[in-house]
Design a protein around this motif. Sequence first.
Motif, mmCIF file in Angstrom:
data_model
loop_
_atom_site.group_PDB
_atom_site.id
_atom_site.type_symbol
_atom_site.label_atom_id
_atom_site.label_comp_id
_atom_site.label_asym_id
_atom_site.label_seq_id
_atom_site.Cartn_x
_atom_site.Cartn_y
_atom_site.Cartn_z
ATOM 1 N N GLU A 89 16.658 3.457 4.412
ATOM 2 C CA GLU A 89 15.599 4.167 5.136
ATOM 3 C C GLU A 89 14.345 4.294 4.258
ATOM 4 O O GLU A 89 13.901 5.394 3.923
ATOM 5 N N PRO A 90 13.753 3.149 3.872
ATOM 6 C CA PRO A 90 12.664 3.170 2.903
ATOM 7 C C PRO A 90 11.362 3.775 3.399
ATOM 8 O O PRO A 90 10.594 4.333 2.615
ATOM 9 N N ILE A 91 11.108 3.669 4.708
ATOM 10 C CA ILE A 91 9.835 4.158 5.251
ATOM 11 C C ILE A 91 10.106 5.278 6.247
ATOM 12 O O ILE A 91 10.822 5.082 7.230
ATOM 13 N N GLU A 92 9.541 6.430 5.974
ATOM 14 C CA GLU A 92 9.666 7.571 6.883
ATOM 15 C C GLU A 92 8.448 7.642 7.811
ATOM 16 O O GLU A 92 7.332 7.319 7.392
ATOM 17 N N THR A 93 8.673 8.057 9.042
ATOM 18 C CA THR A 93 7.587 8.350 9.977
ATOM 19 C C THR A 93 7.445 9.860 10.097
ATOM 20 O O THR A 93 8.427 10.555 10.376
ATOM 21 N N LEU A 94 6.250 10.353 9.863
ATOM 22 C CA LEU A 94 5.962 11.770 10.074
ATOM 23 C C LEU A 94 5.095 11.842 11.317
ATOM 24 O O LEU A 94 3.916 11.459 11.289
ATOM 25 N N TYR A 127 0.832 -1.204 0.000
ATOM 26 C CA TYR A 127 0.000 0.000 0.000
ATOM 27 C C TYR A 127 0.868 1.256 0.000
ATOM 28 O O TYR A 127 0.580 2.228 -0.707
ATOM 29 N N LEU A 128 1.931 1.250 0.773
ATOM 30 C CA LEU A 128 2.820 2.410 0.799
ATOM 31 C C LEU A 128 3.489 2.624 -0.555
ATOM 32 O O LEU A 128 3.579 3.758 -1.048
ATOM 33 N N LEU A 129 3.938 1.547 -1.189
ATOM 34 C CA LEU A 129 4.636 1.666 -2.466
ATOM 35 C C LEU A 129 3.698 2.024 -3.616
ATOM 36 O O LEU A 129 4.130 2.633 -4.595
ATOM 37 N N THR A 130 2.434 1.645 -3.515
ATOM 38 C CA THR A 130 1.489 2.019 -4.562
ATOM 39 C C THR A 130 0.910 3.417 -4.337
ATOM 40 O O THR A 130 0.152 3.914 -5.168
ATOM 41 N N HIS A 131 1.282 4.048 -3.238
ATOM 42 C CA HIS A 131 0.924 5.447 -2.969
ATOM 43 C C HIS A 131 2.191 6.180 -2.509
ATOM 44 O O HIS A 131 2.249 6.736 -1.415
ATOM 45 N N PRO A 132 3.231 6.170 -3.356
ATOM 46 C CA PRO A 132 4.578 6.544 -2.908
ATOM 47 C C PRO A 132 4.756 8.013 -2.526
ATOM 48 O O PRO A 132 5.702 8.333 -1.816
ATOM 49 N N ARG A 148 5.344 7.381 5.042
ATOM 50 C CA ARG A 148 5.446 7.518 3.599
ATOM 51 C C ARG A 148 6.758 6.896 3.128
ATOM 52 O O ARG A 148 7.695 6.721 3.917
ATOM 53 N N ILE A 149 6.794 6.576 1.839
ATOM 54 C CA ILE A 149 8.026 6.084 1.256
ATOM 55 C C ILE A 149 9.013 7.233 1.177
ATOM 56 O O ILE A 149 8.660 8.366 0.820
ATOM 57 N N ASN A 150 10.249 6.970 1.532
ATOM 58 C CA ASN A 150 11.310 7.987 1.491
ATOM 59 C C ASN A 150 11.321 8.674 0.127
ATOM 60 O O ASN A 150 11.449 8.014 -0.901
ATOM 61 N N PRO A 151 11.126 10.001 0.087
ATOM 62 C CA PRO A 151 11.094 10.704 -1.207
ATOM 63 C C PRO A 151 12.332 10.463 -2.074
ATOM 64 O O PRO A 151 12.256 10.564 -3.303
ATOM 65 N N ALA A 152 13.447 10.116 -1.447
ATOM 66 C CA ALA A 152 14.666 9.876 -2.215
ATOM 67 C C ALA A 152 14.545 8.662 -3.134
ATOM 68 O O ALA A 152 15.232 8.567 -4.143
ATOM 69 N N ILE A 153 13.650 7.719 -2.765
ATOM 70 C CA ILE A 153 13.475 6.524 -3.602
ATOM 71 C C ILE A 153 12.089 6.449 -4.223
ATOM 72 O O ILE A 153 11.834 5.592 -5.069
#
Length: 227
Positions: free
Chosen positions: A208-213, A160-165, A219-224
């Motif tokens: 660091e694929p998953i960021e916590t806000l 779900y996270l990767l399909t809503h990156p 969300r998925i790390n904007p860098a990837i």
Amino acid sequence: MRILIVEDEPLLLEQLNSSLTKQGYAVDCAADGEEGLFQGTEYPYDLAIIDLGLPKIDGLDVIKKLREQGKNYPILILTARDQWQEKVIGLDSGADDYLTKPFEMDELLARVKALLRRSVGMASASQHFGPLSLDLNAQSVAVDGTEIELTAYEYKVIEYLLTHPHQVISKTVLTEHIYDQDYDRDSNVIEVFVRRLRKKLDPNGTIEPIETLRGRGYRINPAIANG
């Protein structure tokens, strides 16, 4: 991904529920148009499968009302009406695709996957996010080409996270989209899944694929996120 099935034939409803559940989807069911409209309005879905010949409220009216209420998830029509005019009317009412009964379950599953891919902007079943790759057909995630062993719910979360990156996804939204409505949900369990995913996907802390806000979600790390 969470799917709503609105179908009044008990055997077909059970077959659809079983097949989609085996594919890893969270599935909710309704046996008439009134209940289908209620569920389709009240709960968040990624896709709906709606029969046209429903009791209480016709399938076409269910689709029209859902669209009028701003529900924009993909809708796949099931119909025993084989005249092309009926199919056109269904698509004009807001549906995205249709299948004429009887149909092969494999074809329905393929159409469901295609509609879900298109709804999140994926042209193919495979997508790369930096060192991560997602394969929707195989329901797998790999890092630098090496598939990572995940539990069913760990996969659902990262899928779900990767399909809503580019979106920040709250724990509540994740919970709603990976469980069906009968499941005893605890959004705190999402924290456990995310912690496990970080360890499995990034044991050395380099991606660091998953960021916590804080206070908002993940969300998925904007860098990837852009691949």
